[in-house]
Design a protein around this motif. Structure first.
Motif, PDB file in Angstrom:
ATOM      1  N   MET A   5       0.778  -1.315   0.124  1.00  0.00           N
ATOM      2  CA  MET A   5      -0.038  -0.049   0.046  1.00  0.00           C
ATOM      3  C   MET A   5       0.885   1.206   0.154  1.00  0.00           C
ATOM      4  N   ASP A   6       1.888   1.207   0.968  1.00  0.00           N
ATOM      5  CA  ASP A   6       2.594   2.601   0.968  1.00  0.00           C
ATOM      6  C   ASP A   6       3.401   2.787  -0.428  1.00  0.00           C
ATOM      7  N   ALA A   7       4.200   1.759  -1.005  1.00  0.00           N
ATOM      8  CA  ALA A   7       4.655   1.911  -2.125  1.00  0.00           C
ATOM      9  C   ALA A   7       3.650   2.223  -3.256  1.00  0.00           C
ATOM     10  N   MET A   8       2.525   1.913  -3.348  1.00  0.00           N
ATOM     11  CA  MET A   8       1.624   2.189  -4.536  1.00  0.00           C
ATOM     12  C   MET A   8       1.262   3.572  -4.243  1.00  0.00           C
ATOM     13  N   LEU A   9       0.808   4.013  -2.992  1.00  0.00           N
ATOM     14  CA  LEU A   9       0.739   5.287  -2.854  1.00  0.00           C
ATOM     15  C   LEU A   9       1.921   6.203  -2.960  1.00  0.00           C
ATOM     16  N   THR A  10       3.074   5.983  -2.644  1.00  0.00           N
ATOM     17  CA  THR A  10       4.359   6.814  -3.077  1.00  0.00           C
ATOM     18  C   THR A  10       4.445   6.858  -4.657  1.00  0.00           C
ATOM     19  N   LEU A  11       4.350   5.945  -5.048  1.00  0.00           N
ATOM     20  CA  LEU A  11       4.639   5.803  -6.871  1.00  0.00           C
ATOM     21  C   LEU A  11       3.529   6.281  -7.577  1.00  0.00           C
ATOM     22  N   HIS A  12       2.338   6.352  -7.135  1.00  0.00           N
ATOM     23  CA  HIS A  12       1.008   7.031  -7.959  1.00  0.00           C
ATOM     24  C   HIS A  12       0.657   8.165  -7.399  1.00  0.00           C
ATOM     25  N   VAL A  13       0.695   8.715  -6.381  1.00  0.00           N
ATOM     26  CA  VAL A  13       0.343   9.785  -5.565  1.00  0.00           C
ATOM     27  C   VAL A  13       1.229  10.689  -4.971  1.00  0.00           C
ATOM     28  N   LYS A  14       2.309  10.297  -4.285  1.00  0.00           N
ATOM     29  CA  LYS A  14       3.184  11.187  -3.439  1.00  0.00           C
ATOM     30  C   LYS A  14       4.078  11.727  -4.627  1.00  0.00           C
ATOM     31  N   ALA A  15       4.675  10.709  -5.318  1.00  0.00           N
ATOM     32  CA  ALA A  15       5.865  11.077  -6.524  1.00  0.00           C
ATOM     33  C   ALA A  15       5.243  12.100  -7.418  1.00  0.00           C
ATOM     34  N   PRO A  16       4.135  11.967  -8.062  1.00  0.00           N
ATOM     35  CA  PRO A  16       3.496  13.099  -8.993  1.00  0.00           C
ATOM     36  C   PRO A  16       3.022  14.329  -8.077  1.00  0.00           C
ATOM     37  N   TRP A  17       2.802  14.436  -6.885  1.00  0.00           N
ATOM     38  CA  TRP A  17       2.647  15.337  -6.225  1.00  0.00           C
ATOM     39  C   TRP A  17       3.867  16.395  -5.883  1.00  0.00           C
ATOM     40  N   THR A  18       5.029  15.685  -5.676  1.00  0.00           N
ATOM     41  CA  THR A  18       6.180  16.069  -5.185  1.00  0.00           C
ATOM     42  C   THR A  18       7.097  16.757  -6.512  1.00  0.00           C
ATOM     43  N   ILE A  19       6.805  15.917  -7.804  1.00  0.00           N
ATOM     44  CA  ILE A  19       7.214  16.346  -8.827  1.00  0.00           C
ATOM     45  C   ILE A  19       6.717  17.643  -9.492  1.00  0.00           C
ATOM     46  N   THR A  20       5.506  17.508  -9.426  1.00  0.00           N
ATOM     47  CA  THR A  20       4.510  18.787  -9.676  1.00  0.00           C
ATOM     48  C   THR A  20       4.960  19.940  -9.323  1.00  0.00           C
ATOM     49  N   LYS A  21       4.871  19.776  -7.761  1.00  0.00           N
ATOM     50  CA  LYS A  21       5.059  20.829  -6.784  1.00  0.00           C
ATOM     51  C   LYS A  21       6.543  21.414  -6.991  1.00  0.00           C
ATOM     52  N   TYR A  22       7.540  20.794  -7.520  1.00  0.00           N
ATOM     53  CA  TYR A  22       9.077  21.098  -7.683  1.00  0.00           C
ATOM     54  C   TYR A  22       9.040  21.730  -8.949  1.00  0.00           C
ATOM     55  N   ILE A  23       8.126  21.358 -10.105  1.00  0.00           N
ATOM     56  CA  ILE A  23       8.342  22.141 -11.205  1.00  0.00           C
ATOM     57  C   ILE A  23       7.207  23.300 -11.339  1.00  0.00           C
ATOM     58  N   LEU A  24       6.345  23.214 -10.728  1.00  0.00           N
ATOM     59  CA  LEU A  24       5.180  24.341 -10.935  1.00  0.00           C
ATOM     60  C   LEU A  24       5.418  25.472 -11.038  1.00  0.00           C
ATOM     61  N   PRO A  25       6.340  26.186 -10.020  1.00  0.00           N
ATOM     62  CA  PRO A  25       6.784  27.427  -9.804  1.00  0.00           C
ATOM     63  C   PRO A  25       7.248  27.994 -11.326  1.00  0.00           C
ATOM     64  N   SER A  26       8.236  27.257 -11.829  1.00  0.00           N
ATOM     65  CA  SER A  26       8.898  27.778 -13.209  1.00  0.00           C
ATOM     66  C   SER A  26       7.650  27.853 -14.136  1.00  0.00           C
ATOM     67  N   MET A  27       6.683  26.988 -14.264  1.00  0.00           N
ATOM     68  CA  MET A  27       5.662  26.760 -15.585  1.00  0.00           C
ATOM     69  C   MET A  27       4.810  28.407 -14.984  1.00  0.00           C
ATOM     70  N   ILE A  28       4.647  28.489 -13.848  1.00  0.00           N
ATOM     71  CA  ILE A  28       3.832  29.945 -13.480  1.00  0.00           C
ATOM     72  C   ILE A  28       4.641  31.043 -13.814  1.00  0.00           C
ATOM     73  N   ARG A  29       5.894  31.149 -13.906  1.00  0.00           N
ATOM     74  CA  ARG A  29       6.580  32.188 -14.271  1.00  0.00           C
ATOM     75  C   ARG A  29       6.776  32.332 -15.897  1.00  0.00           C
ATOM     76  N   GLU A  30       6.685  31.182 -16.358  1.00  0.00           N
ATOM     77  CA  GLU A  30       6.556  31.224 -17.740  1.00  0.00           C
ATOM     78  C   GLU A  30       5.087  31.362 -18.396  1.00  0.00           C
ATOM     79  N   GLN A  31       4.248  31.273 -17.406  1.00  0.00           N
ATOM     80  CA  GLN A  31       2.735  31.429 -17.881  1.00  0.00           C
ATOM     81  C   GLN A  31       2.578  30.279 -18.858  1.00  0.00           C
ATOM     82  N   TYR A  32       3.059  29.175 -18.750  1.00  0.00           N
ATOM     83  CA  TYR A  32       2.718  28.000 -19.830  1.00  0.00           C
ATOM     84  C   TYR A  32       2.986  26.710 -18.995  1.00  0.00           C
ATOM     85  N   GLY A  33       2.333  25.744 -19.602  1.00  0.00           N
ATOM     86  CA  GLY A  33       2.513  24.312 -18.996  1.00  0.00           C
ATOM     87  C   GLY A  33       1.614  23.445 -19.358  1.00  0.00           C
TER      88      GLY A  33
END
Length: 240
Positions: free
Chosen positions: A100-128
């Motif tokens: 359960m923990d591995a499935m949650l991390t792979l499918h939910v936490k990893a996308p959350w974390t990766i998106t949170k990391y990249i999102l600020p640069s997309m917002i600055r560029e006003q595109y994504g």
């Protein structure tokens, strides 16, 4: 407009097809994979060498793997396609907490974390562009795939909610929800089981990785600019 796309799960059947399609559309690729190095080597045979910026190996079912991926990400990403993941088959009551923990991390936490990391640069560029490959089971649910259905449902909810926050910044968040696609993920099914499923599909065939990649290609195009927070079914009309 930038042209760098991070593809999570680029070694899978669907991820491979998406990479080839987007490279043909002029995108430069940052390719993630976990175990299937052989598939990544095969990818290079079909891709223009200049279209691949880098490859990153990381196990996203663990926090250390997520951290490793983000630490290796030296190029800006103007788009993310989450095409990775793994299924888990078995009765829910028999599912270990570790799974359960591995499935949650792979499918939910990893996308959350990766998106949170990249999102600020997309917002600055006003595109994504942020696209998830989810599953019909994320909405319908599937017996013997309760955990998988749950995490795919979480991805769908994330898409709908995040799209409302980011649309005004020129960032489109959507999901492609495949039905029965003829990939290695379904190799556990017997021929008779596959035939029974296909019989229930109005289009009278299993879907292909190319069917999914074609939809992703459209969502990555500027012609889809007004599409936000949608779960687009690629299922041949099949609902289970």
């Amino acid at each position: 407009m930038g042209k760098n796309v991070l593809i999570i799960g680029a070694s899978g059947d669907i991820g491979t097809e998406i990479a080839e399609k987007l490279a043909g559309n002029g995108w430069q690729l940052i390719l993630h994979y976990n175990k299937n190095k052989q598939a990544m080597e095969a990818n290079r045979m079909h891709l223009n060498r200049e279209s691949v910026l880098m490859e990153i190996q990381a196990d996203l079912s663990e926090q250390s793997g997520i951290n490793h991926l983000l630490g290796q990400l030296v190029f800006p990403a103007d788009a993310i396609v989450f095409a990775g993941g793994s299924a888990h088959y078995g009765l829910f009551q028999d599912t270990d907490e570790q799974i359960m923990d591995a499935m949650l991390t792979l499918h939910v936490k990893a996308p959350w974390t990766i998106t949170k990391y990249i999102l600020p640069s997309m917002i600055r560029e006003q595109y994504g562009r942020i696209i998830f490959i989810t599953s019909v089971w994320g909405e319908a649910g599937a017996g013997n795939e309760v955990v998988y259905s749950s995490v795919k449902g979480a991805q769908n909810s994330f898409v709908k909610a995040l799209a409302k926050e980011t649309a005004s910044s020129g960032i489109a968040v959507n999901a492609v929800s495949p039905g029965f696609i003829d990939t290695k993920m379904n190799q556990h099914l017997l021929a008779e089981e596959k035939a029974k499923i296909v019989h229930e599909i109005p289009a009278n065939r299993a879907g292909t990785s190319e069917d999914v990649a074609n939809t992703v290609s459209f969502l990555m195009n500027e012609r889809s600019d007004y599409i936000h927070g949608e779960i687009i079914h690629v299922s041949g009309g099949w609902r289970s």
